[in-house]
Design a protein around this motif. Structure first.
Motif, PDB file in Angstrom:
ATOM      1  N   ILE A 131       0.842  -1.180   0.000  1.00 61.85           N
ATOM      2  CA  ILE A 131       0.000   0.000   0.000  1.00 61.85           C
ATOM      3  C   ILE A 131       0.883   1.238   0.000  1.00 61.85           C
ATOM      4  O   ILE A 131       1.915   1.304   0.673  1.00 61.85           O
ATOM      5  N   GLY A 132       0.507   2.229  -0.783  1.00 60.49           N
ATOM      6  CA  GLY A 132       1.332   3.416  -0.942  1.00 60.49           C
ATOM      7  C   GLY A 132       2.113   3.417  -2.233  1.00 60.49           C
ATOM      8  O   GLY A 132       2.734   4.431  -2.580  1.00 60.49           O
ATOM      9  N   TYR A 133       2.097   2.282  -2.960  1.00 57.78           N
ATOM     10  CA  TYR A 133       2.777   2.168  -4.247  1.00 57.78           C
ATOM     11  C   TYR A 133       1.821   1.562  -5.267  1.00 57.78           C
ATOM     12  O   TYR A 133       0.890   0.817  -4.919  1.00 57.78           O
ATOM     13  N   VAL A 134       2.076   1.866  -6.524  1.00 53.03           N
ATOM     14  CA  VAL A 134       1.328   1.281  -7.638  1.00 53.03           C
ATOM     15  C   VAL A 134       2.328   0.867  -8.708  1.00 53.03           C
ATOM     16  O   VAL A 134       3.446   1.394  -8.776  1.00 53.03           O
ATOM     17  N   LYS A 135       1.919  -0.086  -9.527  1.00 55.61           N
ATOM     18  CA  LYS A 135       2.782  -0.529 -10.615  1.00 55.61           C
ATOM     19  C   LYS A 135       2.822   0.518 -11.720  1.00 55.61           C
ATOM     20  O   LYS A 135       1.804   1.098 -12.084  1.00 55.61           O
ATOM     21  N   SER A 136       4.015   0.741 -12.230  1.00 54.92           N
ATOM     22  CA  SER A 136       4.211   1.646 -13.358  1.00 54.92           C
ATOM     23  C   SER A 136       4.737   0.806 -14.510  1.00 54.92           C
ATOM     24  O   SER A 136       5.931   0.513 -14.585  1.00 54.92           O
ATOM     25  N   GLY A 137       3.847   0.403 -15.385  1.00 56.87           N
ATOM     26  CA  GLY A 137       4.233  -0.557 -16.404  1.00 56.87           C
ATOM     27  C   GLY A 137       4.259  -1.951 -15.796  1.00 56.87           C
ATOM     28  O   GLY A 137       3.554  -2.259 -14.834  1.00 56.87           O
ATOM     29  N   ARG A 138       5.110  -2.803 -16.313  1.00 55.52           N
ATOM     30  CA  ARG A 138       5.161  -4.183 -15.841  1.00 55.52           C
ATOM     31  C   ARG A 138       6.308  -4.429 -14.870  1.00 55.52           C
ATOM     32  O   ARG A 138       6.264  -5.374 -14.096  1.00 55.52           O
TER      33      ARG A 138
END
Length: 554
Positions: free
Chosen positions: A32-39
């Protein structure tokens, strides 16, 4: 397909995953606090509310230095933290709820928040029980055994240096986890719990309280007695030891007092707005969800009542959430703490300049003092030699300081007067009555063991407890001893003249300490050449200079 081929494919797949992890590109889930940027990359969540909630956890840990205390503070203030909810409708949905301990622990111990990529932090263990294979998963490894650790892999919420410092604090807070950790702060007034180590056997000292009110603390080494049934090692009271260590800490921290006072003023301003900022972001999120629910309701066909009814219910629920957040924000504004006034600021700066004043201030709690001591002291090795407690203070920076404190004798208590008081009263009892002794002790700034002033009855009680005889009238004259005033009367001189003679060394006299009476013996007075001293105290001879003239007055 044969078992061999399946085994080869499985091994190749696992190795491919490990190769991807070594490049820092394997993300099965994202914290939590991060998201995927691309793969193959991650970045901070664009949601400002989520980012500030994570930052708030780290700021509170810097202040409280305990996971449990951070958790209790969040629950007490009603601050919710984000959590991931995986559903079929939405692959990764964010929900807000009051945190549990494991949530706070995960945020503070996960290296991803320090910008590091870690893989292989846990492992599995295979055992055979009752002839069947059993796999234990999730066994945590030491950091040295992690398969992959890439520092500065992505943007973090704190630096790697701060993350390592936090891990050391968390490790030190562990209780009953060996001889090295200091343990978390405990309740009670004793300041050195968890920091003292026995210099005789190497075990940590325990803390105990006794007395009618449970406020009499002691440090004692009972490890060998509890584990092996032997005699206790060492034990001593806490008062003098705590005072000696506190004085040493204040002396070391005095140059930083003003800086700490300024930071306290800034912190008071920041803390007042932290919760309000959190509620403002929650209100903004609730308004967005209400607007989104309204757009969904407006887009549906009104004749489709099953769908329209559900969307209307969601819209109403979103409006209720907006109202609740708004009421919470209004309540914070009504009970907003007043900003520090000019007088309070001056008081903080004054205490910053005099740390001892701040240390003994009525609003300074034992918990605050313990945190300050733990911030600068790593460990204290203590041993008892004869009637002294020898301490070796190990500071956080690597320096060492030796301290020595006198230990109470058997049967004595902490309220006993200092040793020099007994010697002083014993000497004064041969010169003055109890009433005069009490007056003299008060002028000298001496206090009793309970920090009270002296009275005639207290001097009398002290003498009886220490077998000191009472002063008898004309006792000094029988021994041939005179005071300054009596000597002046005997010689027919002024008191100041006799005092100048004593200071010049012409008349022998004794004084126990500064402020006590001068005692002159009879034989010293008899040996004094009065005429010689009177000649010295007469007029100076006239000048022989020819340039000076003598004026005669008639």
């Amino acid at each position: 397909m044969s078992e061999l081929e399946l085994s080869i494919l499985r091994a190749r797949s696992i190795e491919a995953l490990k190769q991807k992890a070594r490049r820092g590109e394997l993300f099965l889930t994202v914290a939590i606090g991060y998201v995927k940027s691309g793969r193959n990359r991650v970045e901070k969540d664009p949601d400002l509310r989520i980012r500030e909630a994570i930052d708030l956890v780290f700021r509170r840990f810097d202040e409280l230095q305990s996971i449990r205390q951070v958790h209790l503070w969040l629950r007490r203030e009603g601050i919710m933290l984000p959590a991931v909810n995986y559903t079929r409708a939405a692959d990764r949905a964010i929900v807000w709820k009051l945190p549990v301990y494991n949530t706070v622990h995960h945020i503070l111990t996960n290296p991803i928040y320090a910008g590091a990529y870690a893989f292989g932090r846990t492992c599995s263990k295979v055992t055979i029980e009752a002839g069947r294979k059993r796999i234990l998963r999730g066994i945590r490894r030491d950091r040295a055994d992690w398969e992959v650790l890439l520092i500065d892999h992505h943007e973090g919420y704190l630096s790697w240096h701060d993350f390592e410092r936090n891990q050391r604090l968390i490790t030190d807070n562990a209780t009953s986890k060996g001889l090295v950790p200091r343990g978390a702060l405990r309740r009670g007034e004793l300041l050195l719990g968890g920091l003292l180590r026995c210099g005789h056997c190497g075990r940590k000292l325990h803390v105990s309280y006794s007395g009618s009110n449970g406020n009499t603390g002691r440090y004692h080494c009972r490890g060998a007695q509890v584990n092996h049934g032997t005699d206790p090692c060492i034990g001593f009271g806490s008062l003098r030891v705590d005072q000696a260590v506190s004085a040493e800490v204040l002396q070391r921290l005095q140059p930083l007092g003003m800086e700490a006072a300024i930071k306290a003023i800034e912190t008071s301003t920041v803390q007042a707005g932290e919760k309000r900022r959190h509620v403002e972001l929650a209100l903004e999120q609730a308004r967005y969800e209400a607007a989104h629910a309204r757009r969904q309701y407006d887009a549906v066909d009104p004749d489709n009542r099953p769908v329209a009814g559900e969307l209307e219910r969601r819209w109403n629920a979103a409006l209720v959430a907006v109202r609740e957040r708004q009421d919470e924000l209004d309540a914070l504004d009504r009970h907003k703490p007043e900003a520090l006034g000019e007088e309070e600021r001056r008081s903080l700066l004054r205490m910053g300049a005099d740390l001892e004043l701040a240390w003994h201030h009525g609003n300074a709690t034992a918990t605050t003092r313990k945190r300050i001591i733990r911030a600068v002291i790593r460990e204290i090795v203590v041993a008892i030699e004869d009637d002294h407690i020898k301490m070796l203070v190990h500071w956080q920076g690597g320096d060492h300081t030796a301290l020595s404190v006198r230990k109470n004798k058997a049967g004595h208590h902490r309220w006993g007067a200092p040793p020099d008081i007994e010697d002083l009263i014993r000497a004064l009892a041969r010169q003055l009555p109890d009433r005069a002794i009490a007056s003299l002790l008060n002028r000298l700034g001496k206090t009793t063991g309970r920090l009270n002033g002296w009275t005639q009855s207290r001097v009398c009680t002290f003498r009886n407890q220490h077998d000191i005889a009472v002063y008898k009238k004309d006792e000094r004259s029988e021994r041939g001893e005179y005071t300054l005033q009596e000597t002046a009367a005997k010689l027919g001189l002024r008191t100041m003249t006799v005092l100048r003679m004593i200071r010049a060394g012409d008349l022998k006299a004794e004084q126990y300490c500064k402020g006590t009476p001068w005692i002159i013996r009879h034989e010293d007075i008899e040996q004094l050449d009065i005429q010689h001293q009177s000649g010295r105290s007469g007029h100076s001879p006239l000048s022989q200079s020819q340039d000076q003239q003598i004026q005669l007055f008639q």
